[in-house]
Design a protein around this motif. Structure first.
Motif, PDB file in Angstrom:
ATOM      1  N   ALA A 128      58.178  22.350  53.602  1.00  0.00           N
ATOM      2  CA  ALA A 128      56.774  21.921  53.477  1.00  0.00           C
ATOM      3  C   ALA A 128      56.441  20.864  54.523  1.00  0.00           C
ATOM      4  O   ALA A 128      55.356  20.891  55.122  1.00  0.00           O
ATOM      5  CB  ALA A 128      56.517  21.392  52.071  1.00  0.00           C
ATOM      6  N   ASP A 129      57.372  19.935  54.761  1.00  0.00           N
ATOM      7  CA  ASP A 129      57.156  18.907  55.787  1.00  0.00           C
ATOM      8  C   ASP A 129      57.029  19.539  57.165  1.00  0.00           C
ATOM      9  O   ASP A 129      56.188  19.124  57.971  1.00  0.00           O
ATOM     10  CB  ASP A 129      58.297  17.884  55.778  1.00  0.00           C
ATOM     11  N   LYS A 130      57.863  20.543  57.458  1.00  0.00           N
ATOM     12  CA  LYS A 130      57.797  21.207  58.762  1.00  0.00           C
ATOM     13  C   LYS A 130      56.464  21.939  58.917  1.00  0.00           C
ATOM     14  O   LYS A 130      55.846  21.886  59.978  1.00  0.00           O
ATOM     15  CB  LYS A 130      58.956  22.192  58.927  1.00  0.00           C
ATOM     16  N   GLU A 153      68.485  20.708  42.924  1.00  0.00           N
ATOM     17  CA  GLU A 153      68.178  19.565  43.799  1.00  0.00           C
ATOM     18  C   GLU A 153      68.234  19.977  45.263  1.00  0.00           C
ATOM     19  O   GLU A 153      67.372  19.593  46.061  1.00  0.00           O
ATOM     20  CB  GLU A 153      69.155  18.421  43.532  1.00  0.00           C
ATOM     21  N   LYS A 154      69.250  20.773  45.619  1.00  0.00           N
ATOM     22  CA  LYS A 154      69.384  21.259  46.993  1.00  0.00           C
ATOM     23  C   LYS A 154      68.178  22.122  47.375  1.00  0.00           C
ATOM     24  O   LYS A 154      67.625  21.994  48.464  1.00  0.00           O
ATOM     25  CB  LYS A 154      70.684  22.057  47.130  1.00  0.00           C
ATOM     26  N   GLN A 155      67.760  22.987  46.440  1.00  0.00           N
ATOM     27  CA  GLN A 155      66.605  23.846  46.700  1.00  0.00           C
ATOM     28  C   GLN A 155      65.332  23.018  46.841  1.00  0.00           C
ATOM     29  O   GLN A 155      64.493  23.280  47.696  1.00  0.00           O
ATOM     30  CB  GLN A 155      66.431  24.879  45.584  1.00  0.00           C
ATOM     31  N   ALA A 156      65.190  21.988  45.998  1.00  0.00           N
ATOM     32  CA  ALA A 156      64.013  21.112  46.076  1.00  0.00           C
ATOM     33  C   ALA A 156      63.968  20.401  47.428  1.00  0.00           C
ATOM     34  O   ALA A 156      62.889  20.267  48.034  1.00  0.00           O
ATOM     35  CB  ALA A 156      64.022  20.101  44.933  1.00  0.00           C
ATOM     36  N   LYS A 157      65.133  19.951  47.915  1.00  0.00           N
ATOM     37  CA  LYS A 157      65.198  19.303  49.235  1.00  0.00           C
ATOM     38  C   LYS A 157      64.794  20.282  50.333  1.00  0.00           C
ATOM     39  O   LYS A 157      64.048  19.946  51.244  1.00  0.00           O
ATOM     40  CB  LYS A 157      66.619  18.806  49.511  1.00  0.00           C
ATOM     41  N   ASP A 189      62.951  22.960  50.010  1.00  0.00           N
ATOM     42  CA  ASP A 189      61.522  23.241  49.868  1.00  0.00           C
ATOM     43  C   ASP A 189      60.683  22.121  50.490  1.00  0.00           C
ATOM     44  O   ASP A 189      59.690  22.374  51.164  1.00  0.00           O
ATOM     45  CB  ASP A 189      61.144  23.426  48.397  1.00  0.00           C
ATOM     46  N   LYS A 190      61.105  20.860  50.244  1.00  0.00           N
ATOM     47  CA  LYS A 190      60.370  19.715  50.798  1.00  0.00           C
ATOM     48  C   LYS A 190      60.461  19.711  52.316  1.00  0.00           C
ATOM     49  O   LYS A 190      59.475  19.482  53.009  1.00  0.00           O
ATOM     50  CB  LYS A 190      60.892  18.403  50.234  1.00  0.00           C
ATOM     51  N   ALA A 191      61.662  19.977  52.848  1.00  0.00           N
ATOM     52  CA  ALA A 191      61.835  20.026  54.301  1.00  0.00           C
ATOM     53  C   ALA A 191      60.955  21.114  54.918  1.00  0.00           C
ATOM     54  O   ALA A 191      60.324  20.905  55.955  1.00  0.00           O
ATOM     55  CB  ALA A 191      63.306  20.257  54.648  1.00  0.00           C
ATOM     56  N   ASP A 250      53.891  19.344  59.609  1.00  0.00           N
ATOM     57  CA  ASP A 250      54.060  18.830  60.965  1.00  0.00           C
ATOM     58  C   ASP A 250      53.537  19.838  61.987  1.00  0.00           C
ATOM     59  O   ASP A 250      52.830  19.481  62.927  1.00  0.00           O
ATOM     60  CB  ASP A 250      55.541  18.519  61.214  1.00  0.00           C
TER      61      ASP A 250
END
Length: 116
Positions: free
Chosen positions: A78-80, A68-72, A74-76, A83
């Motif tokens: 990808a979002d960066k 879950e931590k890794q998924a978060k 990864d999402k952060a 952006d």
């Protein structure tokens, strides 16, 4: 190839092939030759499977938390990236607009100077 055995009370070694118990109680063979797998599959209660068909190992609470931590993370990331790409597009669009304006101004100047 591997085979699954759904027969009750089957042994962990059948015809010289070792099997292990899955979480759901079925047996899965070790990696075997295609011909041997097809021979097993010809018997009711046996079928050929791929690794994708097999259930994965059950994750521990620590492994789930880490995933879950890794998924978060990864999402952060990808979002960066998204952006940053959006910001870069704004910059590129402004540069293109400035270049178009400069080209238009140069064409107008050339026209008025009689160079055109």
């Amino acid at each position: 190839m591997k085979v699954i055995c759904t027969l009750q009370n089957a042994s962990l070694e059948i015809s010289g092939v070792k099997f292990e118990v899955l979480e759901d109680g079925r047996l899965v063979s070790e990696e075997i030759e295609d011909e041997t797998a097809e021979l097993f599959a010809s018997v009711p209660g046996y079928s050929i499977v791929t690794d994708d068909d097999l259930p994965g190992p059950e994750l521990t609470a620590a492994q789930k938390k880490a995933a879950e931590k890794q998924a978060k993370a990864d999402k952060a990331a990808a979002d960066k990236i998204a952006d940053d790409a959006a910001k870069q597009k704004v910059i590129d669009d402004q540069v293109a607009a400035d270049q178009a304006a400069a080209d238009l101004a140069a064409a107008e100047k050339a026209k008025t100077d009689g160079v055109f």
